[in-house]
Every structure is written in structure tokens, then in C-alpha cells.
Write a protein that holds these residues in place. Structure first.
Motif: not given
Length: 175
Positions: A81-85, A88-90, A113-122
Motif C-alpha cells: 500500500x503506497x502511502x505517498x511517493x 508505503x506499508x505492506x 512492513x513499513x517502507x521508505x524511499x530515500x535518495x530514490x531507493x526503497x
């Protein structure tokens, strides 16, 4: 020509990159490639209640993985589930086969899971391991004679024992 990808393409790329996190986690765990495993998490990952960072995660994961022998993690269903750009969670379903001393255990696992994109990478921000069940199976593969594949279809194989990261992990001793 516009160099910015369409929102649909950006969303699809996010899904695939996050799916790769779960797959890379399974492979790195089974190979005991602690460096690759830790690199999947944000650099300020929370470990326990009061500890942060990849060094703390490295020590924690190494300690946990020294408690088991061979592991085989097979990633299956993955809901994202994308929260914003950038967030995300999953939920990831996983079937695991785990060596627990002389016992061979099958597990059904769900990772929240909880995910974050930093510097263009998840990356993983948090990975919570939840267990449906773990049960010992009837035939312990650790007691099998070597398969010597392709000579025999059954028997004990060469992985993970032949993987250089597996050998280095166990040669290093306790952390």
C-alpha cells in the motif's frame, strides 16, 4: 520530450522495487549475507526500544541467525500500500523451512512492513515477523545422505554450505 515518468509508471516501479526488498531479504537471510541484509534497511533503523542504526541491526540479526542452522525462506503473497511517493506499508507471506538444532521446522510467516524511499531507493523502515505456525516435519533433511545432484533427486544438497557468505558468517564466530 518529458523526462519525468508518468505517475502510473512511478507507482509500478515502486511496487517492483519494494517486492525486490522482500526477495532480497529472503536470499540474504538464507545465505547469511549480513551486509546485504542490513543494507536493505534505512540507515537509522530502530532496533529494539532504544537502539538505532545498521550496526545495531547487524549485531541483532547475526545473533538471531546464529540461533538457527539452515533456513529456506520462500516469499509469496505481497500486498503493498503506497502511502505517498516516499512511504508505503505492506504484508508479505512467507513459507520457511528452518533448522532448529536436530529438528526441521516448517513455518508460515507474515511480515508486516513499513517502507521508505530515500535518495530514490526503497528500504525497510520496520519489519515485524508474525508467525502463523511452526511445526516439525516427519523427515529431517539434515539426516539425509548427500544428493550429489544430478546423480540423485533426493538427499542433502550443497547449499547453503557452499555459499562464501555462509562460510564466512560461521567462520567469524559469535559477534
Amino acid at each position: 520530450m518529458n523526462a519525468t515518468p508518468a505517475p502510473e509508471v512511478t507507482r509500478l516501479l515502486a511496487y517492483e522495487e519494494i517486492r525486490q526488498l522482500a526477495s532480497r531479504y529472503a536470499v540474504a537471510t538464507d545465505r547469511r549475507d549480513i551486509d546485504a541484509l542490513v543494507a536493505l534497511f534505512v540507515d537509522d533503523v530502530r532496533v529494539g526500544r532504544d537502539t538505532y542504526g545498521r550496526d545495531a541491526l547487524r549485531a541483532n540479526l547475526a545473533s538471531q541467525l546464529r540461533g538457527i542452522g539452515v533456513s529456506i525462506l520462500n516469499v509469496g503473497t505481497h500486498q503493498i500500500d503506497l502511502v505517498d511517493e516516499d512511504h508505503a506499508t505492506g504484508h508479505v507471506y512467507c513459507k520457511g523451512e528452518i533448522q532448529d538444532g536436530e529438528r526441521w521446522i516448517h513455518q508460515a510467516i507474515r511480515y508486516d512492513d513499513t517502507y521508505a524511499r530515500r535518495d530514490g531507493r526503497w528500504y525497510f523502515v520496520r519489519r515485524k515477523h508474525l508467525l502463523f505456525y511452526g511445526a516439525e516435519v516427519g523427515v529431517n533433511p539434515l539426516t539425509l545422505a548427500p544428493a550429489n545432484w544430478p546423480e540423485h533427486h533426493d538427499g542433502l544438497g550443497t547449499i547453503p554450505y557452499a555459499d562464501p557468505t555462509w562460510q564466512a558468517f560461521w567462520a567469524a564466530g559469535t559477534d
